[in-house]
Scaffold this active site. Structure first.
Site, mmCIF file in Angstrom:
data_model
loop_
_atom_site.group_PDB
_atom_site.id
_atom_site.type_symbol
_atom_site.label_atom_id
_atom_site.label_comp_id
_atom_site.label_asym_id
_atom_site.label_seq_id
_atom_site.Cartn_x
_atom_site.Cartn_y
_atom_site.Cartn_z
ATOM 1 N N ASP A 31 0.851 -1.193 0.000
ATOM 2 C CA ASP A 31 0.000 0.000 0.000
ATOM 3 C C ASP A 31 0.886 1.242 0.000
ATOM 4 O OD1 ASP A 31 -3.261 0.252 0.846
ATOM 5 O OD2 ASP A 31 -2.069 2.085 0.944
ATOM 6 N N THR A 122 -13.455 -2.846 -8.578
ATOM 7 C CA THR A 122 -14.640 -2.768 -9.447
ATOM 8 C C THR A 122 -14.362 -1.742 -10.537
ATOM 9 O OG1 THR A 122 -16.010 -3.267 -7.530
ATOM 10 C CG2 THR A 122 -17.131 -2.328 -9.453
ATOM 11 N N PHE A 154 -17.009 -9.656 -3.987
ATOM 12 C CA PHE A 154 -18.402 -9.491 -3.567
ATOM 13 C C PHE A 154 -18.553 -9.447 -2.039
ATOM 14 C CE2 PHE A 154 -18.316 -11.521 -7.689
ATOM 15 C CZ PHE A 154 -19.186 -10.726 -8.430
ATOM 16 N N LEU A 155 -17.431 -9.363 -1.301
ATOM 17 C CA LEU A 155 -17.561 -9.420 0.164
ATOM 18 C C LEU A 155 -18.325 -8.209 0.693
ATOM 19 C CD1 LEU A 155 -15.415 -7.220 1.447
ATOM 20 C CD2 LEU A 155 -13.776 -9.020 1.039
ATOM 21 N N ARG A 156 -18.931 -8.406 1.870
ATOM 22 C CA ARG A 156 -19.668 -7.319 2.528
ATOM 23 C C ARG A 156 -18.885 -6.850 3.728
ATOM 24 N NH1 ARG A 156 -24.422 -10.971 4.322
ATOM 25 N NH2 ARG A 156 -22.571 -12.241 4.600
ATOM 26 N N LYS A 206 -20.259 -7.779 -11.720
ATOM 27 C CA LYS A 206 -20.077 -6.992 -10.489
ATOM 28 C C LYS A 206 -21.028 -5.784 -10.470
ATOM 29 C CE LYS A 206 -18.647 -5.339 -6.717
ATOM 30 N NZ LYS A 206 -19.042 -5.925 -5.459
ATOM 31 N N LEU A 252 -34.238 -6.993 1.459
ATOM 32 C CA LEU A 252 -35.609 -6.475 1.461
ATOM 33 C C LEU A 252 -35.904 -5.794 2.799
ATOM 34 C CD1 LEU A 252 -37.768 -9.209 -0.364
ATOM 35 C CD2 LEU A 252 -37.051 -6.974 -1.230
ATOM 36 N N GLY A 255 -35.711 0.956 4.958
ATOM 37 C CA GLY A 255 -34.934 1.808 5.855
ATOM 38 C C GLY A 255 -34.638 3.152 5.233
ATOM 39 N N CYS A 262 -19.893 1.258 -1.877
ATOM 40 C CA CYS A 262 -20.035 0.567 -3.176
ATOM 41 C C CYS A 262 -21.335 0.818 -3.920
ATOM 42 C CB CYS A 262 -19.866 -0.934 -2.967
ATOM 43 S SG CYS A 262 -18.184 -1.350 -2.504
#
Ligand SMILES: NC(=O)c1ccc[n+]([C@@H]2O[C@H](COP(=O)([O-])OP(=O)(O)OC[C@H]3O[C@@H](n4cnc5c(N)ncnc54)[C@H](O)[C@@H]3O)[C@@H](O)[C@H]2O)c1
Length: 433
Positions: A31, A122, A154-156, A206, A252, A255, A262
């Site tokens: 980095d 992405t 695709f991680l959260r 993606k 679903l 909120g 993302c």
């Protein structure tokens, strides 16, 4: 076992790098942020993500994982170079590829033997060709000096370590089957379906996936707003819908809308990608507009309780991060709600279990409390804007004693309306009361 270089140690690069090390590969994470790398070398992570620090320390000790600011060092012994740098939104919504371009330029000088480059960031279709062109300017030839693939992530956040080890699928977008096989070997231990596609399809998978998730949230928020008009509870509606296998239950939750680093960014990027090709993506624009409108519905609810103007009204806020389980406040809709309230002259007192430090850097003139009870103390109303589980367990009798009025706006439908009513609150959720 492979020697891997991970370029970019943000939410994606750090989790994926540590995960690859845990699978037995030797990983060097690179980095440009010196402070971050210094911390990481000591096994300290720069943000909150459950289980990540432990994973990193373990693999540093096993000498499977190391950190450096030198791309040269990272690239030297690696067979595969993953690029996981940020691709933020430009003003126009277009993906800003400057970090990817910078890495490609640096690699064009540093690559001296054959490498596989896998783009985890992405990025729009055409980016692999752009990287190939940049490397070509220094005489590096695709197929001989390097090959390139797209391996979108695709991680959260908040579940990132779990998601690394249990991905729903692994997408490998590559036009060379031998390279695709080599990349497959890295992901095989994860026992997830591995889908080989063209690079263009991988990049679109993606964008389409994130846009679809955003669409579901805007959709259920639209239903929630109608539920409020007709007196139905959107949580019951969503549950009933979710049993249908064609629909499914994920994403679903009505909120304040979708925020974070993302969904908004990728939706805007896809709208721009379409526009650049002469296609007006009106449906995607509607998803975005709905999201922006949804934030305002929270402000209307506050006004319904407190009346207008909100000038000098004290608003207590629980939750600042864009979702529970993370310290990340990038594009957090909670902060956007706060800014709207501040514009109307309201004063904000706020608390978040993990996001206080990051929120301090992003917000002005907010009083930060040491706990939820201090937030409630003297506030005219309490807002819940992030779904932290611990907020469910609060002593609401004490909260009620501390508040000036027994008013709660629950922007994430965290609490039970019935429980709140029994506790003596005037409670308003989203699509339910
Ligand atoms: N955060 C998520 O939940 C998530 C999930 C899936 C995909 N993605 C995508 O993954 C990519 C990375 O996202 P992120 O959230 O991890 O970003 P991030 O901003 O957290 O991390 C990016 C890192 O790259 C570093 N960097 C920038 N230029 C560099 C260079 N030239 N050399 C080395 N390092 C450099 C930055 O210092 C930073 O640490 C983005 O394209 C994003 O859209 C993110």
């Amino acid at each position: 076992m492979k020697n891997i270089c991970m370029v970019g140690t943000g939410y994606v690069g750090l989790v994926t790098g540590a995960g690859f090390a845990e699978l037995g590969n030797r990983v060097v994470c690179v980095d440009v942020d010196e402070g971050k790398i210094e911390k990481l070398k000591k096994g300290k992570i720069p943000f909150f993500e459950e289980g990540l620090e432990k994973l990193i320390r373990k693999n540093i000790e096993k000498e499977k994982l190391s950190f450096t600011t030198s791309l040269k060092e990272g690239v030297a012994n690696s067979e595969v170079i993953f690029i996981a740098v940020g691709t933020p939104s430009k003003e126009t919504g277009e993906a800003d590829l400057s970090y990817v371009i910078r890495v490609a330029e640096d690699l064009s000088f540093l690559i001296s033997d054959y490498k596989i480059i896998a783009v985890k960031s992405t990025v729009p279709v055409g980016t692999l060709e752009l990287v190939t062109e940049i490397l070509g300017k220094r005489g590096k030839v695709k197929g001989k000096d390097f090959d390139i693939a797209s391996t979108p992530e695709f991680l959260r956040e908040g579940n990132a370590v779990y998601d690394f080890f249990h991905p729903s699928r692994v997408i490998i977008g590559c036009d060379n089957s031998r390279v695709g096989k080599t990349l497959e070997e890295i992901f095989t231990p994860l026992k997830a379906p591995i889908v080989h596609t063209s690079p263009a399809a991988a990049q679109m998978i993606k964008y389409a996936s994130n846009t679809f998730l955003a669409c579901r949230i805007s959709f259920i928020n639209e239903i929630a707003n109608i539920c409020e008009k007709v007196g139905a509870d959107v949580v019951e509606v969503a549950k009933g819908m979710g049993y249908d296998k064609r629909i499914g239950e994920g994403y679903l939750n009505a909120g304040i809308g979708f925020g974070g680093p993302c969904l908004i960014k990728d939706l805007k990027a896809l709208i721009k990608i379409a526009e650049d090709k002469g296609y007006e993506a009106g449906f995607l624009k509607a998803i975005l507009e709905k999201n922006e409108h949804q934030i305002r519905t929270i402000v209307y609810k506050v006004k319904n309780f407190l009346g207008e103007p909100l000038y000098e009204k004290k608003i207590g806020v629980l939750g600042l991060t864009f979702k529970q389980g993370t310290s990340d406040v990038r594009n957090s809709l909670s902060l956007k709600v706060l800014e709207l309230l501040q514009k109307e002259g309201a004063r904000i007192k706020a608390y978040d279990p993990q996001g206080m430090e990051e929120a301090r850097n992003a917000l002005n003139e907010v009083e930060f409390a040491k706990d939820p009870y201090e937030v409630a103390d003297g506030s005219d109303i309490l807002l819940i804007l992030t779904g932290w589980e611990e907020f469910k367990k609060l002593d609401f009798k004490r909260i009620k004693r501390n508040l000036k009025n027994p008013f709660i706006v629950d922007g994430v439908n965290l609490l039970s309306p019935e429980r709140m009513r029994k506790a003596g609150f005037n409670y308003k959720g989203v699509g339910r009361s």
